[in-house]
Motif scaffolding. Structure first.
Motif, short mmCIF file in Angstrom:
data_model
loop_
_atom_site.label_atom_id
_atom_site.label_comp_id
_atom_site.label_asym_id
_atom_site.label_seq_id
_atom_site.Cartn_x
_atom_site.Cartn_y
_atom_site.Cartn_z
N TYR A 17 0.83 -1.21 0.00
CA TYR A 17 0.00 0.00 0.00
C TYR A 17 0.86 1.26 0.00
CZ TYR A 17 -4.12 -2.87 0.87
OH TYR A 17 -5.14 -3.79 0.76
N ALA A 18 1.99 1.22 0.69
CA ALA A 18 2.89 2.39 0.70
C ALA A 18 3.44 2.65 -0.70
CB ALA A 18 4.03 2.16 1.69
N PHE A 19 3.75 1.58 -1.42
CA PHE A 19 4.22 1.74 -2.80
C PHE A 19 3.13 2.37 -3.67
CE2 PHE A 19 4.28 0.04 -7.14
CZ PHE A 19 5.51 0.53 -7.59
N LEU A 20 1.89 1.90 -3.51
CA LEU A 20 0.78 2.48 -4.27
C LEU A 20 0.61 3.96 -3.93
CD1 LEU A 20 -1.95 -0.32 -4.09
CD2 LEU A 20 -0.72 0.46 -6.12
N LEU A 21 0.76 4.27 -2.66
CA LEU A 21 0.63 5.67 -2.24
C LEU A 21 1.67 6.54 -2.92
CD1 LEU A 21 -0.50 7.89 -0.33
CD2 LEU A 21 1.19 7.13 1.35
N ARG A 22 2.91 6.10 -2.90
CA ARG A 22 3.99 6.87 -3.52
C ARG A 22 3.80 6.97 -5.03
NH1 ARG A 22 6.98 10.34 -0.55
NH2 ARG A 22 7.66 9.39 1.41
N PHE A 23 3.32 5.90 -5.63
CA PHE A 23 3.15 5.86 -7.08
C PHE A 23 2.02 6.78 -7.53
CE2 PHE A 23 1.17 3.95 -10.88
CZ PHE A 23 2.25 4.03 -11.76
N LEU A 24 0.94 6.83 -6.73
CA LEU A 24 -0.25 7.57 -7.14
C LEU A 24 -0.29 9.01 -6.63
CD1 LEU A 24 -2.96 4.80 -6.61
CD2 LEU A 24 -1.97 5.56 -8.78
N SER A 25 0.60 9.36 -5.73
CA SER A 25 0.52 10.71 -5.14
C SER A 25 1.86 11.43 -5.25
CB SER A 25 0.09 10.63 -3.67
OG SER A 25 1.03 9.87 -2.92
N SER A 26 2.28 11.66 -6.46
CA SER A 26 3.52 12.40 -6.67
C SER A 26 3.31 13.87 -6.31
CB SER A 26 3.96 12.29 -8.14
OG SER A 26 3.00 12.90 -8.98
N LYS A 27 4.39 14.61 -6.23
CA LYS A 27 4.31 16.02 -5.83
C LYS A 27 3.58 16.87 -6.87
CE LYS A 27 8.43 16.04 -2.90
NZ LYS A 27 9.75 16.66 -2.65
N ASN A 28 3.49 16.37 -8.09
CA ASN A 28 2.83 17.14 -9.15
C ASN A 28 1.31 17.02 -9.10
OD1 ASN A 28 5.35 17.88 -10.20
ND2 ASN A 28 5.48 16.00 -11.41
N VAL A 29 0.80 16.15 -8.24
CA VAL A 29 -0.65 15.94 -8.14
C VAL A 29 -1.23 16.95 -7.16
CG1 VAL A 29 -2.45 14.30 -7.50
CG2 VAL A 29 -0.38 13.50 -8.66
N ASN A 30 -2.36 17.56 -7.52
CA ASN A 30 -2.96 18.53 -6.61
C ASN A 30 -3.59 17.82 -5.41
OD1 ASN A 30 -5.86 17.89 -7.12
ND2 ASN A 30 -5.41 18.68 -9.17
N ALA A 31 -3.90 18.59 -4.38
CA ALA A 31 -4.34 18.02 -3.11
C ALA A 31 -5.62 17.20 -3.25
CB ALA A 31 -4.53 19.13 -2.08
N PHE A 32 -6.58 17.71 -4.04
CA PHE A 32 -7.84 16.99 -4.19
C PHE A 32 -7.64 15.64 -4.86
CE2 PHE A 32 -11.53 15.84 -6.79
CZ PHE A 32 -12.50 15.74 -5.81
N ASP A 33 -6.87 15.63 -5.95
CA ASP A 33 -6.63 14.37 -6.65
C ASP A 33 -5.84 13.40 -5.78
OD1 ASP A 33 -8.01 15.21 -8.86
OD2 ASP A 33 -6.23 15.84 -9.99
N ARG A 34 -4.90 13.93 -5.01
CA ARG A 34 -4.12 13.07 -4.12
C ARG A 34 -5.02 12.42 -3.07
NH1 ARG A 34 -0.87 16.58 -2.47
NH2 ARG A 34 0.80 16.20 -3.97
N ASN A 35 -5.88 13.22 -2.47
CA ASN A 35 -6.81 12.68 -1.48
C ASN A 35 -7.77 11.66 -2.11
OD1 ASN A 35 -6.02 13.94 0.92
ND2 ASN A 35 -7.09 15.82 0.39
N THR A 36 -8.20 11.96 -3.33
CA THR A 36 -9.11 11.05 -4.02
C THR A 36 -8.45 9.70 -4.26
OG1 THR A 36 -10.25 12.90 -5.11
CG2 THR A 36 -10.50 10.72 -6.09
N ARG A 37 -7.20 9.72 -4.67
CA ARG A 37 -6.49 8.47 -4.95
C ARG A 37 -6.26 7.67 -3.67
NH1 ARG A 37 -2.02 10.66 -9.41
NH2 ARG A 37 -3.58 11.40 -10.93
N ILE A 38 -5.90 8.37 -2.61
CA ILE A 38 -5.68 7.67 -1.33
C ILE A 38 -6.99 7.07 -0.83
CG2 ILE A 38 -5.11 8.03 1.10
CD1 ILE A 38 -2.99 10.01 0.19
#
Length: 302
Positions: A17-38
């Protein structure tokens, strides 16, 4: 089923799950999209784990009696309509603890169930990390030498103390269970697995969150579905466990709760109270905006 170390399973779960988190929430992703992916990871985990949990809870071949008189005693775990086992001891007086030495809910063992609890332990470790990771991204640049992890813990504790405590306490509780699993001394895993079905409310919670953030509001039907599903998922397993436990001892669900050992009684009571508070907060959030809107309309007409 091949025995696998619960520590290995928990570690594999957390790292996946930590790998998925890092893969899906790069620094270029905005906060809303990052929260949505998590939240998407969380919802997917809840759906898959709930399906496997339901399978495990209802499949006799996955359970082995430990210290029971016969396999038939263990199979009674899957016959909710049947009365208590004839081989079960008579219910003691109200002043005594109930005898669970022949209770299949307590004495049955399942390798699949142990793997599920270990995987859930790893997920809770990851989920705590995800909370701190999201918090760390909101931290401003610091001129001092305070470690970012320590600063994230402090801020998470200040902003979401209940959520952080919930994550840590559950991870510690299931982590302790893995110590018993590793020593093959686990008890009551069927009950723990049943309580894990509370996670079934997670996908609806996250979908509701997404609709509210994306659309700005959610209609009354969506709010009602959320409140109903949450109540069913959070309180249903508790009642089902107490009802089945009571059946073995010839007691009602309420009588069974009253006859639990004080530690189990306190833990179950705290679980219900915590979920009741959460459910009440959901109801208030659903009702308050409409109440305020209605009062605003009334003021305009006066």
């Amino acid at each position: 089923m091949m025995a696998v170390s619960p520590y290995l399973t928990a570690g594999l779960s957390a790292s996946t799950y930590a790998f998925l988190l890092r893969f899906l929430s790069s620094k270029n992703v905005n906060a809303f999209d990052r929260n949505t992916r998590i939240k998407g990871i969380s919802a997917l985990h809840a759906i898959i784990s709930s399906i496997i949990t339901i399978y495990a809870l209802n499949t006799p071949s996955q359970w082995t009696p430990v210290g029971l008189t016969s396999q038939q005693d263990a199979l009674r775990l899957f016959e909710p309509s049947k009365p208590r086992s004839p081989s079960a001891p008579a219910a003691p007086s109200a002043a005594e603890n109930l005898d669970d030495s022949l209770n299949p809910m307590i004495k049955s063992r399942s390798d699949l169930a142990n793997k599920l609890t270990a995987w859930e332990t790893g997920y809770l470790i990851y989920d705590t990390y995800a909370l701190l990771h999201l918090t760390s991204l909101k931290l401003p640049s610091r001129s001092d030498h305070t470690p970012k992890a320590a600063a994230a813990v402090r801020r998470a504790a200040a902003e979401s103390p209940v959520v952080l405590a919930h994550h840590v306490l559950l991870a510690c509780a299931l982590g302790t269970l893995q110590v018993y699993n590793a020593a093959r001394r686990e008890r009551g895993v069927w009950v723990i697995l049943a309580f894990m079905l509370m996670n079934a409310s997670t996908p609806v919670l996250h979908l509701h969150w997404y609709l509210r953030r994306r659309m700005g509001c959610v209609n009354a039907l969506a709010d009602a579905v959320l409140v109903a599903v949450f109540a069913l998922a959070r309180f249903g397993p508790v009642y089902a466990v107490l009802e089945k436990y009571g059946q073995f001892h010839g007691l009602s669900a309420w009588e069974a709760y009253r006859r639990l050992r004080w530690v189990c009684q306190a833990g179950t009571g705290m679980l219900v109270v915590a979920n009741l508070g959460w459910w009440g907060a959901l109801v208030w959030r659903a009702v308050a905006p409409r109440r305020n809107h209605g009062m605003g309309m009334m003021r305009k007409t006066v």
